[in-house]
Design a protein around this motif. Structure first.
Motif, PDB file in Angstrom:
ATOM      1  N   SER A  98       0.821  -1.216   0.000  1.00 35.42           N
ATOM      2  CA  SER A  98       0.000   0.000   0.000  1.00 35.42           C
ATOM      3  C   SER A  98       0.852   1.262   0.000  1.00 35.42           C
ATOM      4  CB  SER A  98      -0.924   0.011   1.227  1.00 35.42           C
ATOM      5  OG  SER A  98      -0.175  -0.025   2.427  1.00 35.42           O
ATOM      6  N   ALA A  99       2.173   1.123  -0.042  1.00 32.14           N
ATOM      7  CA  ALA A  99       3.057   2.297   0.002  1.00 32.14           C
ATOM      8  C   ALA A  99       2.868   3.155  -1.239  1.00 32.14           C
ATOM      9  CB  ALA A  99       4.514   1.856   0.127  1.00 32.14           C
ATOM     10  N   GLN A 100       2.957   4.455  -1.070  1.00 27.54           N
ATOM     11  CA  GLN A 100       2.848   5.387  -2.178  1.00 27.54           C
ATOM     12  C   GLN A 100       4.135   5.366  -3.007  1.00 27.54           C
ATOM     13  OE1 GLN A 100      -0.109   7.251  -2.599  1.00 27.54           O
ATOM     14  NE2 GLN A 100      -0.763   5.857  -0.998  1.00 27.54           N
ATOM     15  N   ILE A 101       3.995   5.289  -4.319  1.00 30.12           N
ATOM     16  CA  ILE A 101       5.144   5.327  -5.224  1.00 30.12           C
ATOM     17  C   ILE A 101       5.371   6.784  -5.597  1.00 30.12           C
ATOM     18  CG2 ILE A 101       6.101   4.523  -7.411  1.00 30.12           C
ATOM     19  CD1 ILE A 101       4.211   2.105  -7.185  1.00 30.12           C
ATOM     20  N   MET A 102       6.404   7.371  -5.000  1.00 27.94           N
ATOM     21  CA  MET A 102       6.671   8.798  -5.149  1.00 27.94           C
ATOM     22  C   MET A 102       8.167   9.007  -5.372  1.00 27.94           C
ATOM     23  SD  MET A 102       4.375   9.834  -1.823  1.00 27.94           S
ATOM     24  CE  MET A 102       5.017  11.505  -1.773  1.00 27.94           C
ATOM     25  N   ARG A 103       8.548  10.259  -5.647  1.00 28.56           N
ATOM     26  CA  ARG A 103       9.968  10.542  -5.851  1.00 28.56           C
ATOM     27  C   ARG A 103      10.784  10.230  -4.608  1.00 28.56           C
ATOM     28  NH1 ARG A 103       9.367  16.490  -8.349  1.00 28.56           N
ATOM     29  NH2 ARG A 103       7.476  16.374  -7.054  1.00 28.56           N
ATOM     30  N   GLN A 104      10.229  10.476  -3.439  1.00 30.68           N
ATOM     31  CA  GLN A 104      10.954  10.196  -2.204  1.00 30.68           C
ATOM     32  C   GLN A 104      10.978   8.705  -1.874  1.00 30.68           C
ATOM     33  OE1 GLN A 104       8.381  12.235  -2.535  1.00 30.68           O
ATOM     34  NE2 GLN A 104       9.119  14.327  -2.121  1.00 30.68           N
ATOM     35  N   THR A 105      10.021   7.959  -2.435  1.00 34.51           N
ATOM     36  CA  THR A 105       9.905   6.529  -2.151  1.00 34.51           C
ATOM     37  C   THR A 105       9.628   5.772  -3.449  1.00 34.51           C
ATOM     38  OG1 THR A 105       7.558   6.879  -1.617  1.00 34.51           O
ATOM     39  CG2 THR A 105       9.121   6.811   0.233  1.00 34.51           C
ATOM     40  N   PRO A 106      10.634   5.656  -4.304  1.00 31.91           N
ATOM     41  CA  PRO A 106      10.437   4.922  -5.565  1.00 31.91           C
ATOM     42  C   PRO A 106      10.357   3.422  -5.312  1.00 31.91           C
ATOM     43  CG  PRO A 106      12.727   5.515  -5.328  1.00 31.91           C
ATOM     44  CD  PRO A 106      12.010   6.167  -4.167  1.00 31.91           C
ATOM     45  N   THR A 107       9.872   2.702  -6.302  1.00 32.93           N
ATOM     46  CA  THR A 107       9.936   1.248  -6.272  1.00 32.93           C
ATOM     47  C   THR A 107      10.964   0.805  -7.308  1.00 32.93           C
ATOM     48  OG1 THR A 107       8.637  -0.795  -6.282  1.00 32.93           O
ATOM     49  CG2 THR A 107       8.088   0.847  -7.967  1.00 32.93           C
ATOM     50  N   ALA A 108      11.128  -0.505  -7.455  1.00 35.65           N
ATOM     51  CA  ALA A 108      12.143  -1.030  -8.374  1.00 35.65           C
ATOM     52  C   ALA A 108      11.561  -2.141  -9.236  1.00 35.65           C
ATOM     53  CB  ALA A 108      13.352  -1.558  -7.597  1.00 35.65           C
ATOM     54  N   PHE A 109      12.040  -2.198 -10.477  1.00 36.51           N
ATOM     55  CA  PHE A 109      11.689  -3.270 -11.405  1.00 36.51           C
ATOM     56  C   PHE A 109      12.961  -3.904 -11.936  1.00 36.51           C
ATOM     57  CE2 PHE A 109       8.153  -0.231 -11.881  1.00 36.51           C
ATOM     58  CZ  PHE A 109       7.108  -1.041 -11.474  1.00 36.51           C
ATOM     59  N   ILE A 110      12.989  -5.230 -11.955  1.00 39.81           N
ATOM     60  CA  ILE A 110      14.093  -5.962 -12.565  1.00 39.81           C
ATOM     61  C   ILE A 110      13.500  -6.913 -13.597  1.00 39.81           C
ATOM     62  CG2 ILE A 110      16.052  -7.499 -12.207  1.00 39.81           C
ATOM     63  CD1 ILE A 110      16.269  -6.546  -9.375  1.00 39.81           C
ATOM     64  N   PHE A 111      13.980  -6.815 -14.827  1.00 40.77           N
ATOM     65  CA  PHE A 111      13.535  -7.690 -15.902  1.00 40.77           C
ATOM     66  C   PHE A 111      14.637  -8.710 -16.192  1.00 40.77           C
ATOM     67  CE2 PHE A 111      11.572  -3.530 -16.553  1.00 40.77           C
ATOM     68  CZ  PHE A 111      10.229  -3.877 -16.542  1.00 40.77           C
ATOM     69  N   LEU A 112      14.287  -9.995 -16.129  1.00 36.66           N
ATOM     70  CA  LEU A 112      15.203 -11.080 -16.447  1.00 36.66           C
ATOM     71  C   LEU A 112      14.828 -11.627 -17.825  1.00 36.66           C
ATOM     72  CD1 LEU A 112      15.171 -13.014 -13.031  1.00 36.66           C
ATOM     73  CD2 LEU A 112      16.432 -10.948 -13.655  1.00 36.66           C
ATOM     74  N   ILE A 113      15.771 -11.584 -18.774  1.00 34.85           N
ATOM     75  CA  ILE A 113      15.486 -11.927 -20.159  1.00 34.85           C
ATOM     76  C   ILE A 113      16.281 -13.164 -20.566  1.00 34.85           C
ATOM     77  CG2 ILE A 113      15.345 -11.058 -22.515  1.00 34.85           C
ATOM     78  CD1 ILE A 113      13.828  -9.356 -20.453  1.00 34.85           C
ATOM     79  N   ASP A 114      15.581 -14.218 -20.916  1.00 38.19           N
ATOM     80  CA  ASP A 114      16.203 -15.418 -21.473  1.00 38.19           C
ATOM     81  C   ASP A 114      16.743 -15.075 -22.860  1.00 38.19           C
ATOM     82  OD1 ASP A 114      16.828 -17.902 -22.561  1.00 38.19           O
ATOM     83  OD2 ASP A 114      15.009 -18.888 -21.846  1.00 38.19           O
ATOM     84  N   GLN A 115      18.058 -15.205 -23.035  1.00 35.77           N
ATOM     85  CA  GLN A 115      18.698 -14.929 -24.325  1.00 35.77           C
ATOM     86  C   GLN A 115      19.411 -16.176 -24.859  1.00 35.77           C
ATOM     87  OE1 GLN A 115      21.096 -11.455 -23.109  1.00 35.77           O
ATOM     88  NE2 GLN A 115      19.647 -10.162 -24.216  1.00 35.77           N
ATOM     89  N   SER A 116      18.914 -17.343 -24.491  1.00 37.67           N
ATOM     90  CA  SER A 116      19.532 -18.602 -24.900  1.00 37.67           C
ATOM     91  C   SER A 116      19.259 -18.887 -26.375  1.00 37.67           C
ATOM     92  CB  SER A 116      18.995 -19.750 -24.040  1.00 37.67           C
ATOM     93  OG  SER A 116      17.600 -19.895 -24.226  1.00 37.67           O
ATOM     94  N   GLY A 117      19.946 -19.898 -26.901  1.00 40.35           N
ATOM     95  CA  GLY A 117      19.848 -20.208 -28.322  1.00 40.35           C
ATOM     96  C   GLY A 117      18.449 -20.534 -28.796  1.00 40.35           C
ATOM     97  N   SER A 118      17.629 -21.129 -27.938  1.00 40.30           N
ATOM     98  CA  SER A 118      16.275 -21.491 -28.355  1.00 40.30           C
ATOM     99  C   SER A 118      15.386 -20.269 -28.599  1.00 40.30           C
ATOM    100  CB  SER A 118      15.621 -22.397 -27.309  1.00 40.30           C
ATOM    101  OG  SER A 118      15.561 -21.752 -26.052  1.00 40.30           O
ATOM    102  N   MET A 119      15.805 -19.089 -28.135  1.00 40.66           N
ATOM    103  CA  MET A 119      15.021 -17.873 -28.398  1.00 40.66           C
ATOM    104  C   MET A 119      15.112 -17.441 -29.862  1.00 40.66           C
ATOM    105  SD  MET A 119      13.421 -16.890 -25.624  1.00 40.66           S
ATOM    106  CE  MET A 119      13.104 -15.116 -25.723  1.00 40.66           C
ATOM    107  N   ASP A 120      15.864 -18.195 -30.673  1.00 41.46           N
ATOM    108  CA  ASP A 120      15.913 -17.963 -32.117  1.00 41.46           C
ATOM    109  C   ASP A 120      14.686 -18.532 -32.819  1.00 41.46           C
ATOM    110  OD1 ASP A 120      17.041 -17.097 -34.547  1.00 41.46           O
ATOM    111  OD2 ASP A 120      17.957 -19.050 -34.908  1.00 41.46           O
ATOM    112  N   GLU A 121      13.908 -19.348 -32.132  1.00 41.92           N
ATOM    113  CA  GLU A 121      12.713 -19.943 -32.745  1.00 41.92           C
ATOM    114  C   GLU A 121      11.713 -18.852 -33.128  1.00 41.92           C
ATOM    115  OE1 GLU A 121      11.288 -22.670 -29.858  1.00 41.92           O
ATOM    116  OE2 GLU A 121      13.008 -24.037 -30.060  1.00 41.92           O
ATOM    117  N   GLN A 122      10.982 -19.105 -34.204  1.00 41.80           N
ATOM    118  CA  GLN A 122      10.087 -18.096 -34.761  1.00 41.80           C
ATOM    119  C   GLN A 122       8.743 -18.039 -34.023  1.00 41.80           C
ATOM    120  OE1 GLN A 122      10.953 -15.913 -37.669  1.00 41.80           O
ATOM    121  NE2 GLN A 122      12.779 -16.605 -36.580  1.00 41.80           N
ATOM    122  N   THR A 123       8.199 -16.827 -33.952  1.00 42.34           N
ATOM    123  CA  THR A 123       6.881 -16.596 -33.385  1.00 42.34           C
ATOM    124  C   THR A 123       6.214 -15.492 -34.187  1.00 42.34           C
ATOM    125  OG1 THR A 123       5.683 -16.192 -31.310  1.00 42.34           O
ATOM    126  CG2 THR A 123       7.624 -14.828 -31.723  1.00 42.34           C
TER     127      THR A 123
END
Length: 331
Positions: free
Chosen positions: A35-60
């Motif tokens: 319930s904390a307010q997301i403000m300049r004095q109290t930011p939050t954080a995001f971390i994105f983990l990206i699979d970059q292995s060979g199988s990500m070459d498969e088509q979509t």
């Protein structure tokens, strides 16, 4: 710890960092978490983990085009980062509501995750939105269509790029989880016990970890999820992207919904239960029944599902609660 290059405010020795984090984790979580307010004095954080292995070459298929999964994921991540910057922009000022980190695993090493910022920001851990806006690799011009009052127009949009598609090597997912844990420990120490909305980690993968057994991977996820601020535990969300035919499982409420799919059950056990403030958005965006429990995972998802999943995981345009926070605080 020594291989990280943190921002100056995070500069603690490994021993001092561990001591500080352990002291912070002794503080209880408040009665009404998330319930904390997301403000300049109290930011939050995001971390994105990206699979970059060979199988990500498969088509979509994404936006009507045949692309590698790596290229489609890169487009979606770049759009998400742009939305985070725009959400923080007021006039000429880009305000510090978030700290953002990008981790890849597989693309540059067979057994080790890597920080993915480039150029002047190479080696940095978290970037503020203003730093993120200045850290683009390039700006691409993309032809697209817009429909206004029933009429469709061809337009050219300029879109900043932070992440290039990469698809090499194996899938050292545990290394990425452990690197995210290290970054969050640093971030918690920098917040110094403030009432801040806890970090969110979003893991995007198309396969099974090659650097750990399921039990080892679960142990690393449990350590990550045990970290917390006064406002709640770290949220870990996992999405398995696939272009194969099969049932897509979204935000299940119990393991029995996953049947005998062992990989889906592993994702379920790795992931956090989503806090109550997310429930309405999840049900609305994915057309799900209202439940009392949603677990933050998705198995066998196409790229359109990934876009919606990212919208849930980051407080951008869809998130009315976040917008209300800003309005209530005159932001």
């Amino acid at each position: 710890m020594s291989e990280l290059q943190p921002l100056p405010s995070y500069a603690l020795s490994a021993a001092d960092l561990q001591k500080t984090v352990q002291e912070l984790l002794q503080r209880p979580i408040k009665e009404r978490p998330y319930s904390a307010q997301i403000m300049r004095q109290t930011p939050t954080a995001f971390i994105f983990l990206i699979d970059q292995s060979g199988s990500m070459d498969e088509q979509t298929i994404y936006r009507g085009q045949s692309l590698s999964k790596a290229a489609a994921v890169a487009q979606i991540i770049n759009q998400t980062l742009l939305e985070l910057v725009l959400r923080c922009q007021k006039g000429d000022e880009i305000r510090h509501y978030y700290d953002i980190a990008l981790i890849g695993y597989g693309g540059y090493s067979d057994d080790k995750a890597n920080l993915l910022w480039s150029g002047d920001m190479a080696g940095k851990t978290f970037l503020s939105p203003a730093e993120l806006a200045a850290a683009t690799i390039r700006v691409e011009e993309i032809a697209t269509e817009r429909t206004i009052r029933g009429r469709t127009f061809s337009v050219t949009e300029k879109r900043p790029v932070w992440l290039n598609p990469v698809h090499r090597h194996r899938t050292p997912m545990k290394s990425a989880i452990c690197l995210a844990e290290s970054l969050i420990q640093q971030w918690l120490a920098a917040q110094n016990g403030k009432d801040v909305y806890p970090p969110t980690v979003i893991n995007i993968t198309d396969g099974v970890a090659t650097d750990a057994t399921p039990d080892e991977l679960l142990a690393s996820c449990d350590r990550l999820k045990s970290l917390h601020t006064m406002d709640g535990h770290v949220l870990l969300m996992n999405i398995h992207v696939s272009d194969e035919q099969g049932k897509t499982i979204l935000f299940p409420s119990k393991a029995a919904e996953l049947g005998t799919d062992q990989y889906a059950r592993l994702l379920y056990d790795m992931s956090s239960e989503m806090p109550a403030p997310y429930h309405t958005d999840i049900a609305s965006l994915f057309g799900l029944d209202q439940r009392t429990t949603y677990v933050g995972m998705c198995s066998n998802a196409d790229m359109n599902v990934l876009v919606k999943f990212m919208n849930i995981g980051t407080p951008t345009q869809h998130n009315q609660r976040f917008a209300a926070n800003l309005q209530a605080n005159g932001i």
